[in-house]
Write an enzyme that holds these catalytic residues in place. Sequence first.
Site, PDB file in Angstrom:
ATOM      1  N   PRO A   2       0.818  -1.215   0.000  1.00  0.00           N
ATOM      2  CG  PRO A   2      -0.134  -1.127   2.129  1.00  0.00           C
ATOM      3  CD  PRO A   2       0.639  -2.015   1.216  1.00  0.00           C
ATOM      4  CD  GLU A   3       3.087   3.597  -4.183  1.00  0.00           C
ATOM      5  OE1 GLU A   3       3.032   4.814  -4.380  1.00  0.00           O
ATOM      6  OE2 GLU A   3       3.569   2.798  -4.998  1.00  0.00           O
ATOM      7  NE  ARG A 162      18.838  13.315  -4.164  1.00  0.00           N
ATOM      8  CZ  ARG A 162      18.239  12.780  -3.093  1.00  0.00           C
ATOM      9  NH1 ARG A 162      17.585  13.544  -2.259  1.00  0.00           N
ATOM     10  NH2 ARG A 162      18.280  11.491  -2.886  1.00  0.00           N
TER      11      ARG A 162
END
Length: 283
Positions: A2-3, A162
């Site tokens: 589940p997110e 990044r």
Amino acid sequence: MPELPEVETVRRGLLPVMEGAVITLAEVNRPDLRWPLPDRMADRLTGRRVMALRRRSKYILADLDSGETLLVHLGMSGRMLISGTMLGQFHHDHPAPQKHDHVVLHMDGGARVTFNDARRFGAMDLVATDRAALHPLLAGLGPEPFGNDFNGPYLAARLAGRRTPIKAALLDQRVVAGLGNIYVAETLYRARISPLRLAGDLVDTLAQGLVPVIRAVLTEAIEAGGSSLRDFRQANGELGYFSKHFQVYDREGDPCERPGCTGTILRSVQSGRSSFWCPACQR
Ligand SMILES: [Zn+2]
């Protein structure tokens, strides 16, 4: 797994039976899930009123009138079932106890909330409410995607410089809390950004523009979850898993859905996890 939208759907399903209600009996049927359960957990829950039911990232937080908060993580396979009350259009009778019913909460309104987790990757803990944000599972989390702290300038600053792929940067829970593999794939597709592109290579406007896209993707999924609650199709009262149309996730080999694009959805493996994307319209 589940997110955020699935967890939010579980929270919304639990709200009417838990918030404001008293836990008349808590059954705790084993000493541990992924980690040991807190000492005297059943005693500390029984008789307590749930003052608020919140969500932080993929965690559900039930603030109790004892000054403690019950923290719940569904893990990989954890399921919440509601019985003894109306859920959407349907009433679910209390089922016979199942093998993996690890925690059962009997609410004073007559509802029963059952946490079932066959693989036991889920977690529960009790923490002082005023120190909940310092819990080890929550302390390192970045801002909520719908919070004011998550905005264009913030995200652009976090991505600048990044040298990791944008996909990995968005999965980093310190950058934004609650995004997982599915909704990062959908976000990058909608934003026309390749998951392989380096985060630091995105120009400022593109990085800032990801914020409204992330919110739109999550909002649509939460709305689909909400429909699943209103129009509850699952016969067993289980919350949180609903069908949703994905544009790229798990669609390897399918034609790209973007109007005018003739690309085919590819699956690439990044850091051991699948990325789904269209090489024709995501750059
Ligand atoms: Zn395409």
